[in-house]
Design a protein around this motif. Structure first.
Motif, PDB file in Angstrom:
ATOM      1  N   UNK A  70      11.793 -24.072 -13.022  1.00 15.14           N
ATOM      2  CA  UNK A  70      11.627 -25.045 -13.565  1.00 15.14           C
ATOM      3  C   UNK A  70      12.456 -25.734 -14.219  1.00 15.14           C
ATOM      4  N   UNK A  71      13.150 -24.901 -14.550  1.00 12.56           N
ATOM      5  CA  UNK A  71      14.622 -25.999 -15.539  1.00 12.56           C
ATOM      6  C   UNK A  71      15.618 -26.897 -14.842  1.00 12.56           C
ATOM      7  N   UNK A  72      15.775 -26.117 -13.446  1.00 17.05           N
ATOM      8  CA  UNK A  72      16.638 -26.099 -12.390  1.00 17.05           C
ATOM      9  C   UNK A  72      15.944 -27.568 -11.641  1.00 17.05           C
ATOM     10  N   UNK A  73      14.924 -27.494 -11.313  1.00 16.05           N
ATOM     11  CA  UNK A  73      13.536 -27.916 -10.508  1.00 16.05           C
ATOM     12  C   UNK A  73      13.494 -29.409 -11.657  1.00 16.05           C
ATOM     13  N   UNK A  74      13.965 -29.612 -12.339  1.00 16.31           N
ATOM     14  CA  UNK A  74      14.424 -30.888 -13.772  1.00 16.31           C
ATOM     15  C   UNK A  74      15.233 -31.336 -13.672  1.00 16.31           C
ATOM     16  N   UNK A  75      16.048 -30.727 -13.400  1.00 18.99           N
ATOM     17  CA  UNK A  75      17.248 -31.216 -13.376  1.00 18.99           C
ATOM     18  C   UNK A  75      17.745 -31.641 -12.160  1.00 18.99           C
TER      19      UNK A  75
ATOM     20  N   UNK B  20      28.720 -26.760 -14.149  1.00 22.90           N
ATOM     21  CA  UNK B  20      28.358 -27.002 -15.582  1.00 22.90           C
ATOM     22  C   UNK B  20      27.357 -25.573 -15.966  1.00 22.90           C
ATOM     23  N   UNK B  21      26.244 -26.959 -15.590  1.00 25.66           N
ATOM     24  CA  UNK B  21      24.944 -26.239 -16.634  1.00 25.66           C
ATOM     25  C   UNK B  21      24.822 -24.856 -15.337  1.00 25.66           C
ATOM     26  N   UNK B  22      24.937 -25.218 -14.110  1.00 25.95           N
ATOM     27  CA  UNK B  22      24.525 -23.597 -13.151  1.00 25.95           C
ATOM     28  C   UNK B  22      25.250 -22.553 -13.910  1.00 25.95           C
ATOM     29  N   UNK B  23      26.877 -22.420 -14.426  1.00 29.39           N
ATOM     30  CA  UNK B  23      27.794 -21.824 -14.894  1.00 29.39           C
ATOM     31  C   UNK B  23      27.556 -21.610 -16.536  1.00 29.39           C
TER      32      UNK B  23
END
Length: 271
Positions: free
Chosen positions: A130-135, A168-171
């Protein structure tokens, strides 16, 4: 008929947004150009370009201290949750400086990370998907068109910096999602330890004149004790006498002479 010029996005005051909206701006220009749906210049994050420039002048130690104070992390040196947050915000800002983000992009990435951490804090059932989908939904992968009608997309980043920010958000955040979730929704216990350390204290060394005076006093005291010990011992005179026979006049004279000599020696020692 000539084509109509593309409509330019509006600011909060209703004025047309200048083309330099993503470049470094003054505080007044940044606030005037900020969109309602921007991640930059949030009050509880990096709220002005001057603040971004001030943080950029700090070294790593000063930055962590300044960031902790800015986000209200007053116990970051002893509290595990606050220490992790202070380190994450500082690392995020350093990342923007290393990749040459402009002021608005730096503010937007820090503000986005702050928003995501608040979502993790407020929703214990939040999932990483859900967090990744929002971004991914609200952040464009391409350069934003000034006349875009999609109000859900943030136009804080240029094309190349948008990809860098997503990396950066991914790592930096998504891979540590469970860590942040545990920090916010697990009880933090603080253990205090105390110990007693015994340190032998060496008395201070007196000056040379005092040390010599004390040495003379010790010698005099030793001599007095030796005299008292000798005076307490019984007078011994080495004269052979028979256990049965009566001492002769000569023997008695020898005893008297020996006693006189012994007495004279003792007096001489006392002086």
């Amino acid at each position: 008929m000539s084509a109509k010029p593309a409509a330019r996005s509006k600011t909060r005051s209703g004025k047309a947004r200048p083309k330099t909206a993503l470049s470094d701006l003054s505080d007044k220009e940044a606030l005037d150009c900020a969109q309602e749906n921007t991640w930059a210049w949030q009050k509880d994050s990096l709220r002005s370009p001057s603040l971004v420039q001030a943080w950029a002048q700090l070294d790593s130690v000063q930055l962590v201290k300044t960031v902790a104070s800015h986000f209200g992390l007053r116990e970051y040196q002893t509290n595990l949750r606050q220490a992790c947050l202070a380190d994450f915000y500082s690392t995020t800002f350093w990342y923007t400086q290393q990749h040459r983000f402009n002021s608005q992009e730096a503010s937007a990435l820090v503000g986005l990370c702050h928003l995501l951490l608040q979502q993790i804090r407020d929703d214990a059932n939040l999932t990483l998907e859900t967090l990744a989908l929002f971004v991914c939904t609200h952040m464009p992968q391409h350069t934003a068109a000034p006349g875009s009608e999609d109000s859900s997309i943030r136009f804080d980043f240029e094309a190349h910096t948008a990809k860098t920010a997503l990396l950066y958000l991914k790592t930096g955040l998504f891979q540590h999602f469970l860590l942040f979730k545990r920090l916010f929704h697990s009880e933090q216990t603080v253990q205090h330890f105390s110990s007693v350390v015994h340190v032998p204290v060496v008395p201070p060394i007196p000056p040379m004149d005092e040390a010599l005076l004390q040495s003379d006093r010790d010698m005099e005291l030793h001599e007095q004790q030796a005299k008292q010990e000798r005076a307490a011992q019984p007078l011994q005179i080495d004269v052979e006498l028979s256990a049965t026979a009566t001492p002769t006049e000569e023997q008695l004279q020898r005893i008297a002479d020996a006693a006189v000599r012994k007495f004279v020696q003792m007096k001489a020692l006392e002086k």
